[in-house]
Motif scaffolding. Structure first.
Motif, PDB file in Angstrom:
ATOM      1  N   GLN A 195     -32.263  -5.427  89.376  1.00  0.00           N
ATOM      2  CA  GLN A 195     -30.828  -4.776  90.022  1.00  0.00           C
ATOM      3  C   GLN A 195     -30.104  -5.933  90.791  1.00  0.00           C
ATOM      4  O   GLN A 195     -28.740  -5.974  90.378  1.00  0.00           O
ATOM      5  CB  GLN A 195     -30.969  -3.358  90.422  1.00  0.00           C
ATOM      6  CG  GLN A 195     -29.732  -2.607  90.949  1.00  0.00           C
ATOM      7  CD  GLN A 195     -30.080  -1.421  91.660  1.00  0.00           C
ATOM      8  OE1 GLN A 195     -31.097  -1.029  91.870  1.00  0.00           O
ATOM      9  NE2 GLN A 195     -29.040  -0.774  91.901  1.00  0.00           N
ATOM     10  N   ALA A 196     -30.595  -6.205  91.627  1.00  0.00           N
ATOM     11  CA  ALA A 196     -29.946  -7.158  92.753  1.00  0.00           C
ATOM     12  C   ALA A 196     -29.407  -8.545  91.895  1.00  0.00           C
ATOM     13  O   ALA A 196     -28.395  -9.231  92.132  1.00  0.00           O
ATOM     14  CB  ALA A 196     -30.786  -7.279  93.703  1.00  0.00           C
ATOM     15  N   LEU A 197     -30.406  -9.011  91.078  1.00  0.00           N
ATOM     16  CA  LEU A 197     -30.089 -10.252  90.407  1.00  0.00           C
ATOM     17  C   LEU A 197     -28.922  -9.825  89.391  1.00  0.00           C
ATOM     18  O   LEU A 197     -27.967 -10.717  89.213  1.00  0.00           O
ATOM     19  CB  LEU A 197     -31.055 -10.666  89.456  1.00  0.00           C
ATOM     20  CG  LEU A 197     -32.336 -11.440  90.344  1.00  0.00           C
ATOM     21  CD1 LEU A 197     -33.562 -11.464  89.398  1.00  0.00           C
ATOM     22  CD2 LEU A 197     -31.950 -12.843  90.726  1.00  0.00           C
ATOM     23  N   GLY A 198     -28.723  -8.711  88.773  1.00  0.00           N
ATOM     24  CA  GLY A 198     -27.625  -8.397  87.893  1.00  0.00           C
ATOM     25  C   GLY A 198     -26.416  -8.313  88.724  1.00  0.00           C
ATOM     26  O   GLY A 198     -25.309  -8.778  88.324  1.00  0.00           O
ATOM     27  N   LEU A 199     -26.496  -7.578  90.134  1.00  0.00           N
ATOM     28  CA  LEU A 199     -25.152  -7.532  90.705  1.00  0.00           C
ATOM     29  C   LEU A 199     -24.925  -9.186  91.318  1.00  0.00           C
ATOM     30  O   LEU A 199     -23.613  -9.618  91.146  1.00  0.00           O
ATOM     31  CB  LEU A 199     -25.395  -6.826  91.972  1.00  0.00           C
ATOM     32  CG  LEU A 199     -25.649  -5.360  91.869  1.00  0.00           C
ATOM     33  CD1 LEU A 199     -26.183  -4.421  92.938  1.00  0.00           C
ATOM     34  CD2 LEU A 199     -23.988  -4.821  91.158  1.00  0.00           C
ATOM     35  N   ALA A 200     -25.634  -9.964  91.570  1.00  0.00           N
ATOM     36  CA  ALA A 200     -25.509 -11.250  91.957  1.00  0.00           C
ATOM     37  C   ALA A 200     -25.022 -11.932  90.943  1.00  0.00           C
ATOM     38  O   ALA A 200     -23.901 -12.709  91.170  1.00  0.00           O
ATOM     39  CB  ALA A 200     -26.937 -11.989  92.327  1.00  0.00           C
ATOM     40  N   ALA A 201     -25.441 -11.964  89.805  1.00  0.00           N
ATOM     41  CA  ALA A 201     -24.785 -12.713  88.489  1.00  0.00           C
ATOM     42  C   ALA A 201     -23.162 -12.164  88.349  1.00  0.00           C
ATOM     43  O   ALA A 201     -22.192 -12.809  88.129  1.00  0.00           O
ATOM     44  CB  ALA A 201     -25.673 -12.228  87.262  1.00  0.00           C
ATOM     45  N   THR A 202     -23.077 -10.892  88.424  1.00  0.00           N
ATOM     46  CA  THR A 202     -21.869 -10.264  88.298  1.00  0.00           C
ATOM     47  C   THR A 202     -20.810 -10.702  89.419  1.00  0.00           C
ATOM     48  O   THR A 202     -19.712 -11.051  89.003  1.00  0.00           O
ATOM     49  CB  THR A 202     -21.871  -8.882  88.416  1.00  0.00           C
ATOM     50  OG1 THR A 202     -22.635  -8.249  87.287  1.00  0.00           O
ATOM     51  CG2 THR A 202     -20.397  -8.192  88.073  1.00  0.00           C
ATOM     52  N   ALA A 203     -21.336 -10.943  90.515  1.00  0.00           N
ATOM     53  CA  ALA A 203     -20.431 -11.295  91.774  1.00  0.00           C
ATOM     54  C   ALA A 203     -20.435 -13.108  91.741  1.00  0.00           C
ATOM     55  O   ALA A 203     -19.680 -13.347  92.467  1.00  0.00           O
ATOM     56  CB  ALA A 203     -20.975 -10.671  93.001  1.00  0.00           C
ATOM     57  N   GLY A 204     -21.145 -13.745  90.974  1.00  0.00           N
ATOM     58  CA  GLY A 204     -21.469 -14.980  91.118  1.00  0.00           C
ATOM     59  C   GLY A 204     -22.093 -15.515  92.606  1.00  0.00           C
ATOM     60  O   GLY A 204     -21.555 -16.653  92.969  1.00  0.00           O
ATOM     61  N   ARG A 205     -22.900 -14.784  92.927  1.00  0.00           N
ATOM     62  CA  ARG A 205     -23.413 -14.765  94.330  1.00  0.00           C
ATOM     63  C   ARG A 205     -25.017 -15.515  94.185  1.00  0.00           C
ATOM     64  O   ARG A 205     -25.765 -14.569  94.069  1.00  0.00           O
ATOM     65  CB  ARG A 205     -23.441 -13.786  95.107  1.00  0.00           C
ATOM     66  CG  ARG A 205     -22.268 -13.050  95.578  1.00  0.00           C
ATOM     67  CD  ARG A 205     -21.345 -13.803  96.537  1.00  0.00           C
ATOM     68  NE  ARG A 205     -22.314 -13.982  97.794  1.00  0.00           N
ATOM     69  CZ  ARG A 205     -22.023 -13.011  98.755  1.00  0.00           C
ATOM     70  NH1 ARG A 205     -21.125 -11.981  98.758  1.00  0.00           N
ATOM     71  NH2 ARG A 205     -22.921 -13.233  99.827  1.00  0.00           N
ATOM     72  N   PHE A 206     -25.051 -16.632  94.358  1.00  0.00           N
ATOM     73  CA  PHE A 206     -26.353 -17.323  94.200  1.00  0.00           C
ATOM     74  C   PHE A 206     -26.725 -18.280  95.471  1.00  0.00           C
ATOM     75  O   PHE A 206     -27.625 -19.303  95.340  1.00  0.00           O
ATOM     76  CB  PHE A 206     -26.630 -17.930  92.861  1.00  0.00           C
ATOM     77  CG  PHE A 206     -26.742 -17.089  91.721  1.00  0.00           C
ATOM     78  CD1 PHE A 206     -27.973 -16.104  91.621  1.00  0.00           C
ATOM     79  CD2 PHE A 206     -25.775 -16.944  90.835  1.00  0.00           C
ATOM     80  CE1 PHE A 206     -28.035 -15.200  90.518  1.00  0.00           C
ATOM     81  CE2 PHE A 206     -25.662 -15.785  90.048  1.00  0.00           C
ATOM     82  CZ  PHE A 206     -27.012 -15.211  89.680  1.00  0.00           C
TER      83      PHE A 206
END
Length: 71
Positions: free
Chosen positions: A18-29
């Motif tokens: 779930q967190a990886l999906g949100l990170a991908a949506t927000a471009g936060r890596f």
């Protein structure tokens, strides 16, 4: 991704996915972004209740302060 695997071992695959999906949506890596998102998920509303910045949800003071400019 190694950090994600470590976190999944401790917190579970579903939460990290779930967190990886949100990170991908927000471009936060960046460093610690995944950990920050996991912390936010733990402290927040269920996913799907994401507040997007718009006129109804603004932290801006508005433009009233500019009213006297040029007078």
């Amino acid at each position: 991704m190694a950090r994600a695997v470590e976190l999944a071992t401790v917190l579970g695959n579903d939460k990290v996915d779930q967190a990886l999906g949100l990170a991908a949506t927000a471009g936060r890596f960046a460093d610690d972004d995944l950990l920050s998102i996991l912390g936010h998920i733990a402290d927040s509303k269920p996913v799907g209740e994401v507040v997007r910045a718009d006129e109804a949800h603004s932290v801006q003071n508005g433009t009233i302060g500019w009213q006297a400019l040029g007078q």
